[in-house]
Design a protein around this motif. Structure first.
Motif, mmCIF file in Angstrom:
data_model
loop_
_atom_site.group_PDB
_atom_site.id
_atom_site.type_symbol
_atom_site.label_atom_id
_atom_site.label_comp_id
_atom_site.label_asym_id
_atom_site.label_seq_id
_atom_site.Cartn_x
_atom_site.Cartn_y
_atom_site.Cartn_z
ATOM 1 N N THR A 46 52.429 -48.087 -9.374
ATOM 2 C CA THR A 46 52.927 -48.119 -10.753
ATOM 3 C C THR A 46 52.926 -49.542 -11.295
ATOM 4 O OG1 THR A 46 54.343 -46.215 -10.287
ATOM 5 C CG2 THR A 46 54.862 -47.504 -12.251
ATOM 6 N N ARG A 47 53.302 -50.511 -10.454
ATOM 7 C CA ARG A 47 53.308 -51.917 -10.890
ATOM 8 C C ARG A 47 51.914 -52.410 -11.241
ATOM 9 N NH1 ARG A 47 57.312 -52.472 -6.810
ATOM 10 N NH2 ARG A 47 55.744 -53.128 -5.299
ATOM 11 N N LYS A 48 50.908 -51.792 -10.654
ATOM 12 C CA LYS A 48 49.519 -52.152 -10.961
ATOM 13 C C LYS A 48 49.005 -51.423 -12.199
ATOM 14 C CE LYS A 48 48.233 -53.109 -6.142
ATOM 15 N NZ LYS A 48 47.364 -52.694 -5.012
ATOM 16 N N GLY A 49 49.856 -50.611 -12.817
ATOM 17 C CA GLY A 49 49.459 -49.877 -14.016
ATOM 18 C C GLY A 49 48.802 -48.543 -13.717
ATOM 19 N N ILE A 50 48.888 -48.097 -12.449
ATOM 20 C CA ILE A 50 48.294 -46.820 -12.052
ATOM 21 C C ILE A 50 49.366 -45.735 -12.123
ATOM 22 C CG2 ILE A 50 47.121 -45.556 -10.221
ATOM 23 C CD1 ILE A 50 46.157 -48.263 -9.132
ATOM 24 N N LYS A 51 49.191 -44.770 -13.017
ATOM 25 C CA LYS A 51 50.177 -43.694 -13.132
ATOM 26 C C LYS A 51 50.082 -42.761 -11.938
ATOM 27 C CE LYS A 51 50.425 -43.827 -18.170
ATOM 28 N NZ LYS A 51 50.260 -43.050 -19.422
ATOM 29 N N GLY A 52 48.865 -42.332 -11.618
ATOM 30 C CA GLY A 52 48.603 -41.600 -10.386
ATOM 31 C C GLY A 52 49.457 -40.375 -10.152
ATOM 32 N N GLU A 53 49.409 -39.412 -11.077
ATOM 33 C CA GLU A 53 50.157 -38.173 -10.872
ATOM 34 C C GLU A 53 49.662 -37.427 -9.627
ATOM 35 O OE1 GLU A 53 52.846 -37.121 -12.521
ATOM 36 O OE2 GLU A 53 52.739 -39.049 -13.559
ATOM 37 N N ASP A 54 48.358 -37.537 -9.347
ATOM 38 C CA ASP A 54 47.818 -36.868 -8.157
ATOM 39 C C ASP A 54 48.395 -37.491 -6.887
ATOM 40 O OD1 ASP A 54 46.517 -39.218 -8.779
ATOM 41 O OD2 ASP A 54 44.592 -38.605 -7.947
ATOM 42 N N ILE A 55 48.625 -38.823 -6.907
ATOM 43 C CA ILE A 55 49.228 -39.505 -5.748
ATOM 44 C C ILE A 55 50.657 -39.002 -5.538
ATOM 45 C CG2 ILE A 55 50.027 -41.736 -4.871
ATOM 46 C CD1 ILE A 55 47.698 -43.057 -6.299
ATOM 47 N N LYS A 56 51.412 -38.911 -6.629
ATOM 48 C CA LYS A 56 52.807 -38.467 -6.531
ATOM 49 C C LYS A 56 52.899 -37.044 -5.983
ATOM 50 C CE LYS A 56 54.268 -41.391 -10.391
ATOM 51 N NZ LYS A 56 54.790 -41.406 -11.781
ATOM 52 N N TRP A 57 52.041 -36.163 -6.492
ATOM 53 C CA TRP A 57 52.112 -34.759 -6.059
ATOM 54 C C TRP A 57 51.669 -34.590 -4.611
ATOM 55 C CZ3 TRP A 57 54.891 -31.090 -7.921
ATOM 56 C CH2 TRP A 57 55.228 -31.089 -9.274
ATOM 57 N N THR A 58 50.651 -35.334 -4.202
ATOM 58 C CA THR A 58 50.179 -35.234 -2.814
ATOM 59 C C THR A 58 51.247 -35.727 -1.848
ATOM 60 O OG1 THR A 58 47.865 -35.498 -3.473
ATOM 61 C CG2 THR A 58 48.407 -35.988 -1.181
ATOM 62 N N LEU A 59 51.899 -36.842 -2.185
ATOM 63 C CA LEU A 59 52.929 -37.386 -1.306
ATOM 64 C C LEU A 59 54.219 -36.561 -1.362
ATOM 65 C CD1 LEU A 59 52.375 -41.226 -1.750
ATOM 66 C CD2 LEU A 59 51.564 -39.717 0.057
ATOM 67 N N TYR A 60 54.480 -35.946 -2.510
ATOM 68 C CA TYR A 60 55.616 -35.014 -2.596
ATOM 69 C C TYR A 60 55.368 -33.822 -1.669
ATOM 70 C CZ TYR A 60 58.418 -31.140 -4.410
ATOM 71 O OH TYR A 60 59.253 -30.059 -4.525
ATOM 72 N N GLU A 61 54.136 -33.357 -1.657
ATOM 73 C CA GLU A 61 53.739 -32.265 -0.781
ATOM 74 C C GLU A 61 53.888 -32.675 0.684
ATOM 75 O OE1 GLU A 61 50.077 -29.259 -1.294
ATOM 76 O OE2 GLU A 61 49.478 -31.250 -0.571
ATOM 77 N N LEU A 62 53.493 -33.926 0.987
ATOM 78 C CA LEU A 62 53.637 -34.449 2.351
ATOM 79 C C LEU A 62 55.113 -34.523 2.740
ATOM 80 C CD1 LEU A 62 52.644 -35.975 4.925
ATOM 81 C CD2 LEU A 62 52.838 -38.081 3.571
ATOM 82 N N ASP A 63 55.949 -35.039 1.838
ATOM 83 C CA ASP A 63 57.373 -35.186 2.111
ATOM 84 C C ASP A 63 58.018 -33.834 2.392
ATOM 85 O OD1 ASP A 63 59.879 -36.800 2.072
ATOM 86 O OD2 ASP A 63 60.338 -35.527 0.354
ATOM 87 N N ARG A 64 57.660 -32.842 1.589
ATOM 88 C CA ARG A 64 58.212 -31.498 1.777
ATOM 89 C C ARG A 64 57.763 -30.915 3.120
ATOM 90 N NH1 ARG A 64 56.794 -27.410 -2.903
ATOM 91 N NH2 ARG A 64 54.723 -27.787 -2.000
ATOM 92 N N TYR A 65 56.497 -31.138 3.461
ATOM 93 C CA TYR A 65 55.956 -30.628 4.724
ATOM 94 C C TYR A 65 56.670 -31.265 5.924
ATOM 95 C CZ TYR A 65 52.811 -29.901 8.648
ATOM 96 O OH TYR A 65 52.312 -29.576 9.875
ATOM 97 N N LEU A 66 56.851 -32.604 5.878
ATOM 98 C CA LEU A 66 57.498 -33.305 6.989
ATOM 99 C C LEU A 66 58.956 -32.871 7.138
ATOM 100 C CD1 LEU A 66 56.036 -36.905 6.546
ATOM 101 C CD2 LEU A 66 55.368 -35.176 8.217
ATOM 102 N N ALA A 67 59.602 -32.612 5.986
ATOM 103 C CA ALA A 67 60.999 -32.157 6.035
ATOM 104 C C ALA A 67 61.096 -30.786 6.698
ATOM 105 C CB ALA A 67 61.575 -32.113 4.622
ATOM 106 N N GLU A 68 60.149 -29.920 6.362
ATOM 107 C CA GLU A 68 60.141 -28.575 6.972
ATOM 108 C C GLU A 68 59.898 -28.640 8.473
ATOM 109 O OE1 GLU A 68 57.139 -26.531 4.811
ATOM 110 O OE2 GLU A 68 58.396 -26.172 3.038
ATOM 111 N N LYS A 69 59.120 -29.644 8.909
ATOM 112 C CA LYS A 69 58.809 -29.806 10.332
ATOM 113 C C LYS A 69 59.855 -30.656 11.053
ATOM 114 C CE LYS A 69 54.996 -27.442 10.369
ATOM 115 N NZ LYS A 69 54.897 -26.193 11.159
ATOM 116 N N ASP A 70 60.889 -31.063 10.292
ATOM 117 C CA ASP A 70 61.959 -31.888 10.860
ATOM 118 C C ASP A 70 61.404 -33.165 11.497
ATOM 119 O OD1 ASP A 70 64.640 -32.415 11.298
ATOM 120 O OD2 ASP A 70 64.629 -31.542 13.305
ATOM 121 N N HIS A 71 60.497 -33.818 10.758
ATOM 122 C CA HIS A 71 59.847 -35.043 11.228
ATOM 123 C C HIS A 71 60.858 -36.187 11.277
ATOM 124 C CE1 HIS A 71 56.272 -37.640 11.810
ATOM 125 N NE2 HIS A 71 56.978 -38.530 11.130
#
Length: 330
Positions: free
Chosen positions: A13-38
């Protein structure tokens, strides 16, 4: 992992990149890791492979490439912070076999004439008759994407600075598009008549620049229907949904026509490519090659250039014409 995900997103974001695809992919990763009790503060190969099969199996090649690319950047970021993670190789990038339709200069003139002569048989509140002529000219003159044009606001047009400010771009970076005198004239004329619509806030800086008869933001589906009607009026065959021509082909055409104009002015084609890349809003010059589909009526003109200019151009032309099958064979 949440603190690392937040800091990575903030660094983009500081570089001016909004990157909604980055946010959604990492949100998906975070949810997956939480489900796996990482519990680990890093991601090893087993964890990565598990995530990959859970989220990427049975997906399109382009989707897989996008997800793995984002994941790879995040894991490289983690490693640079001292948390050694498994960093995957990028899969083979999907190469589309789609060949864009390049309008000739005469076809562009015919499209403009058809748009100017557009008439409705009966009153239609959501009519696009007023906006279509200036929208076509904007797309062809600036080579901006149709989505970027739809998202333009009144405040984004800088007549004094001869620019259009683009905030909602595909790459998430703000950029400027050139505003020449003929387009300024067309936009001023459109804005003059648009402001006569009995719509509250039609001139508000944050409201849409291009609107329908009710003052509402344009819809891509409606624009597509009008464009096919213009193709018919201009005697340009419509080959189908997948083959076009489409509104987006005005962007391809603007790129190719710009290259030809610069060549006619005697400019070195290799010096033109970085200029075209900036004009098109591409991050890398290589991304611009996709748009350089040289049609038969342009190819003879290009090959007549001085040998010192055309040295190596055959490789560029070959890249734009070669097709690769699913097995990587040419």
């Amino acid at each position: 992992m949440a603190p690392h995900i937040r800091s990575f997103v903030e660094s983009k974001t500081r570089k001016g990149i909004k990157g909604e695809d980055i946010k959604w992919t990492l949100y998906e990763l975070d949810r997956y890791l939480a489900e796996k009790d990482h519990k680990s503060s890093y991601i090893d190969r087993i964890s990565y492979d598990s995530w990959y099969h859970a989220t990427c199996d049975n997906k399109q090649v382009s989707t897989i490439y996008q997800k793995v690319s984002i994941m790879r950047r995040f894991l490289l970021y983690m490693s640079s912070m001292g948390l050694e993670c498994y960093v995957p190789r990028l899969p083979r990038k999907h190469k589309s076999e789609y060949v864009p339709y390049i309008f000739t200069e005469n076809e562009i003139k015919s499209l403009f004439a058809a748009a100017d002569n557009l008439r409705e048989k009966e009153h239609h509140a959501k009519s696009l008759m007023m906006v279509i002529p200036v929208l076509l000219r904007t797309l062809y003159s600036t080579a901006i994407r149709i989505g970027e044009a739809i998202n333009l606001r009144n405040q984004d047009i800088d007549f004094e600075g001869h620019t259009i400010v683009l905030d909602n771009t595909k790459n998430g970076r703000q950029r400027l598009a050139p505003l020449n005198e003929s387009l300024k004239k067309a936009l001023r004329q459109y804005i003059h008549y648009r402001n006569m619509l009995p719509v509250e806030g039609i001139m508000a800086p944050e409201n849409p620049l291009f609107v329908n008869g009710l003052g509402h933001k344009l819809a891509k589906t409606s624009l597509g229907r009008y464009f096919r009607r213009l193709l018919q009026e201009a005697n340009i065959p419509y080959r189908g949904h997948e083959e076009g021509p489409s509104l987006h082909n005005l962007r391809h055409t603007a790129c190719v026509h710009s290259l030809i104009r610069m060549h006619r002015q005697g400019r070195d084609i290799y010096c033109c490519l970085p200029i075209l890349s900036t004009f098109m809003g591409h991050v890398k010059v290589l991304d611009t090659e996709y748009y350089l589909r040289l049609t038969r009526n342009m190819y003879p003109e290009i090959i007549q250039m001085d040998v010192s200019v055309t040295a190596g151009l055959g490789i560029l032309i070959a890249k734009s014409l070669v097709k690769v099958d699913n097995h990587g064979s040419i």
